[in-house]
Write an enzyme that holds these catalytic residues in place. Structure first.
Site, PDB file in Angstrom:
ATOM      1  N   ASP A   1      -6.087  12.841 -25.638  1.00  0.00           N
ATOM      2  CA  ASP A   1      -6.071  11.447 -25.179  1.00  0.00           C
ATOM      3  C   ASP A   1      -5.315  10.661 -26.252  1.00  0.00           C
ATOM      4  OD1 ASP A   1      -6.525   8.803 -24.653  1.00  0.00           O
ATOM      5  OD2 ASP A   1      -8.681   9.000 -24.317  1.00  0.00           O
TER       6      ASP A   1
ATOM      7  N   TYR B   1       0.858  -1.196   0.000  1.00  0.00           N
ATOM      8  CA  TYR B   1       0.000   0.000   0.000  1.00  0.00           C
ATOM      9  C   TYR B   1       0.881   1.229   0.000  1.00  0.00           C
ATOM     10  CZ  TYR B   1      -4.965  -0.910   0.338  1.00  0.00           C
ATOM     11  OH  TYR B   1      -6.259  -1.211   0.035  1.00  0.00           O
TER      12      TYR B   1
END
Ligand code: DSN
Length: 422
Positions: free
Chosen positions: A207, A61
């Site tokens: 994009d 994490y």
């Protein structure tokens, strides 16, 4: 005391620990080896990319960003994320990057959330002319949260109508204009779109997902210097792991960082970020430049060979890695074509063509791309073979004997261009 514990499979290889999943993965490995991957958005990542993706970092994490994490033990997560950022900035000559988006859709979502409020106007390419779901489709968040103004291609030559694009922008006054597409084979005029964006006070977001590997190698025009913000997937022509990224100047990336985390995502996929770093390292090598130029040369060869055997290529050709094939001269629709080519070991996707009379689940077209077959080392001669096989199959789409014979020939070609050992 004798141990009654079950055998500890925690360190066992997959084949021993879970033979059922291992067998499925083996079947997929064989499918990839024995079929020609012609889906324009797919590629075969390197063994190194896959090794990084399957690494110990999957367990970590690391919410936050390098140097500012919410968990301990993040020294190596920091190192690898910094490396991914510095490599991707070197590739594209940009100032800053966020490499945490889990996908291209998440990257676009983060950028839109940063730049617009619900009800603002998003201008982008019409999905039916080659745009993407996240470019304002009514079934996507982008079409539901924002007022959408779509631009598209001219009927006459099936290329973007830039005069019409400007007219729509002047009329709709968008906050954001998106360039980039998923099924547009031609070069975008990024400079023109920036001039229009400046004229109407919009931000130009590119994009570049489909074209990112080509742009990295100078094999397709670059949006950098014309778009203020660039988003991308990392698994298409750039040949990395499945994921997304956002590139721009430091001021914007500082803002979008907060939207990505904590705004939209929790813990970053650090194993995927490590694999992104590996892919970016690969894209900086001279052989990647050669690869990307060959992708375009192969696409041109495939388009020409398909035209020679009677197919119509939308817009008459390609400037990139992909082409849209109009199947109507063969009297077959996209759904049937996709299925019969798959039976002959050629994987493609049905795709609407501009002004398609068929529904999106049927279509009159096929989208073909060359990134994956070029990764295998194939060149123009193999593209001509592929076009010939496609014609044979699609002239008799119900003929299983033809499909089986072509499948055997495809398999023999694939054996000459092997994929991964593991
Ligand atoms: N699914 C991708 C493609 O095939 O182009 C776009 O997200």
């Amino acid at each position: 005391m004798a141990s009654t514990a079950m055998p500890n499979l925690h360190r066992a290889p997959l084949a021993q620990s879970d033979p059922e999943v291992a067998a499925i993965l083996n079947r997929e490995r064989e499918r990839q080896q024995n079929h020609l991957e012609l889906i324009a958005s797919e590629n075969h990542s390197s063994s190194a990319v896959r090794e990084a993706m399957a690494s110990v970092l999957t367990d970590k994490y690391a919410e936050g960003y390098p140097g500012k994490r919410y968990y301990g033990g993040c020294a190596h997560a920091d190192e690898v994320e910094r490396l991914a950022i510095s490599r991707v900035c070197e590739i594209y000559g940009c100032e800053a990057a966020n490499v945490q988006p889990h996908s291209g859709a998440s990257a676009n979502l983060a950028v839109y959330f940063t730049l617009m409020k619900p009800g603002d106007t998003l201008m982008a390419m019409n999905l039916a002319h080659g745009g993407h779901l996240t470019h304002g489709s009514p079934v996507n968040f982008s079409g539901q949260l924002y007022n959408v103004a779509a631009y598209g291609v001219r009927d006459s030559d099936e290329q973007i109508d830039y005069d019409e694009l400007r007219r729509i922008a002047l009329e709709s006054k968008p906050q954001v204009i998106v360039s980039g597409a998923t099924a547009y084979s031609r070069a975008f005029d990024f400079a023109f779109i920036r001039r229009v964006a400046d004229e109407v006070g919009a931000i130009h977001v590119c994009d570049m997902s489909h074209y990112s590997g080509l742009i990295a190698a100078g094999a397709y025009p670059s949006p950098f210097g014309h778009a203020q913000i660039v988003t991308s997937t990392t698994h298409k022509s750039i040949r990395g792991p499945r994921g997304g990224m956002i590139l721009g100047d430091k001021e914007f990336i500082d803002k979008v960082n907060k939207t990505v985390f904590p705004g939209l995502q929790g813990g970053p996929l650090m194993h995927v970020i490590a694999a992104k770093a590996v892919a970016f390292g690969e894209a900086l090598r001279p052989e990647f430049k050669q690869y990307a130029h060959q992708v375009v040369a192969n696409a041109r060869a495939l388009a020409t060979a398909l035209q020679d055997v009677g197919f119509r290529i939308v817009s008459g050709g390609t400037d990139s890695h992909l082409m849209l094939v109009d199947l109507r001269p063969f009297g077959v629709n996209g759904k049937i074509a996709q299925e019969s080519l798959e039976a002959a070991h050629m994987t493609t996707n049905k795709n609407s063509i501009p002004n398609d009379p068929e529904k999106p689940f049927v279509t009159s077209g096929l989208r073909l791309g060359t990134p994956a077959v070029t990764t295998r080392g194939m060149g123009e001669a193999e593209m001509r073979q592929i076009a010939g096989w496609a014609a044979e199959v699609l002239r008799a789409p119900e003929d299983i004997a033809v499909q089986d014979r072509v499948a055997g020939e495809v398999k023999a070609l694939c054996a000459r261009f092997p994929l991964h050992e593991i």
